[in-house]
Write a protein that holds these residues in place. Structure first.
Motif, mmCIF file in Angstrom:
data_model
loop_
_atom_site.group_PDB
_atom_site.id
_atom_site.type_symbol
_atom_site.label_atom_id
_atom_site.label_comp_id
_atom_site.label_asym_id
_atom_site.label_seq_id
_atom_site.Cartn_x
_atom_site.Cartn_y
_atom_site.Cartn_z
ATOM 1 N N ASP A 73 0.579 8.024 11.020
ATOM 2 C CA ASP A 73 -0.512 8.980 11.203
ATOM 3 C C ASP A 73 -1.662 8.341 11.966
ATOM 4 O OD1 ASP A 73 -2.244 11.096 11.118
ATOM 5 O OD2 ASP A 73 -2.420 11.153 8.929
ATOM 6 N N ALA A 76 -5.255 9.390 11.105
ATOM 7 C CA ALA A 76 -5.878 9.003 9.832
ATOM 8 C C ALA A 76 -6.822 7.830 10.076
ATOM 9 C CB ALA A 76 -4.824 8.616 8.809
ATOM 10 N N SER A 77 -8.015 7.929 9.538
ATOM 11 C CA SER A 77 -8.966 6.830 9.735
ATOM 12 C C SER A 77 -8.596 5.655 8.837
ATOM 13 C CB SER A 77 -10.389 7.291 9.427
ATOM 14 O OG SER A 77 -10.589 7.430 8.035
ATOM 15 N N THR A 79 -10.625 4.002 7.128
ATOM 16 C CA THR A 79 -11.364 4.182 5.874
ATOM 17 C C THR A 79 -10.586 5.057 4.897
ATOM 18 O OG1 THR A 79 -13.471 3.930 7.019
ATOM 19 C CG2 THR A 79 -13.538 4.994 4.861
ATOM 20 N N GLU A 80 -10.025 6.166 5.373
ATOM 21 C CA GLU A 80 -9.223 7.044 4.504
ATOM 22 C C GLU A 80 -8.042 6.286 3.912
ATOM 23 O OE1 GLU A 80 -9.670 11.414 6.633
ATOM 24 O OE2 GLU A 80 -8.127 10.035 7.359
ATOM 25 N N ILE A 81 -7.367 5.520 4.731
ATOM 26 C CA ILE A 81 -6.214 4.750 4.265
ATOM 27 C C ILE A 81 -6.655 3.711 3.248
ATOM 28 C CG2 ILE A 81 -4.431 3.107 4.978
ATOM 29 C CD1 ILE A 81 -4.248 4.767 7.624
ATOM 30 N N LEU A 83 -9.264 3.647 1.262
ATOM 31 C CA LEU A 83 -9.648 4.260 -0.015
ATOM 32 C C LEU A 83 -8.439 4.792 -0.772
ATOM 33 C CD1 LEU A 83 -12.897 6.152 1.094
ATOM 34 C CD2 LEU A 83 -12.726 3.943 -0.084
ATOM 35 N N SER A 84 -7.450 5.283 -0.053
ATOM 36 C CA SER A 84 -6.272 5.867 -0.713
ATOM 37 C C SER A 84 -5.373 4.826 -1.377
ATOM 38 C CB SER A 84 -5.450 6.695 0.276
ATOM 39 O OG SER A 84 -4.739 5.863 1.161
ATOM 40 N N SER A 90 -13.761 0.153 3.589
ATOM 41 C CA SER A 90 -12.897 -0.193 4.715
ATOM 42 C C SER A 90 -13.118 -1.651 5.117
ATOM 43 C CB SER A 90 -13.125 0.745 5.896
ATOM 44 O OG SER A 90 -14.448 0.656 6.357
#
Length: 127
Positions: A73, A76-77, A79-81, A83-84, A90
């Motif tokens: 992806d 997808a940033s 940061t999103e990755i 945090l997930s 990040s």
């Protein structure tokens, strides 16, 4: 030998627990408390069983989880990755990524698919 097999089972259970709760806040004290021993003793037993410290193991598993997300992806940033998969920021994810793989997440995304797969495979192999 009985003590040896109990120790292996005991450590295997905690390896499983770490895998199951990968995205959560995990502390050495918490895992050791569940194991019924001190943090120091648990870390020694874990390293003897897994070949890496509990937090090296956790870092490696989180990165193994992040690599396909970065590959599959591109929108997808980071940061999103981060945090997930359980990182608070990040910046912490980038630091861990650089320390382990000697590149940052955006450099990984720029690698060709074959090289990305090589990096993923090498990181996913148990120590």
């Amino acid at each position: 030998m009985i003590l040896d097999s109990r120790r292996r089972f005991h450590s295997a259970r905690h390896v499983y627990r770490i895998r199951l709760h990968l995205a959560e806040q995990i502390t050495l004290a918490g895992i050791a408390r569940e194991a019924g021993c001190s943090s120091y003793h648990f870390a020694r037993l874990f390293q003897a069983y897994a070949g890496e410290t509990p937090f090296e193991f956790l870092r490696r598993l989180r990165l193994v989880t992040a690599l396909p997300m970065l590959q599959e992806d591109p929108s997808a940033s980071v940061t999103e990755i981060a945090l997930s998969i359980g990182y608070d920021t990040s910046a912490a994810f980038n630091k861990s990524f650089r320390k382990t793989l000697s590149m940052n997440p955006s450099d990984f995304r720029k690698l060709g698919k074959d090289r990305q797969d090589e990096v993923s495979y090498a990181l996913s192999r148990p120590r």
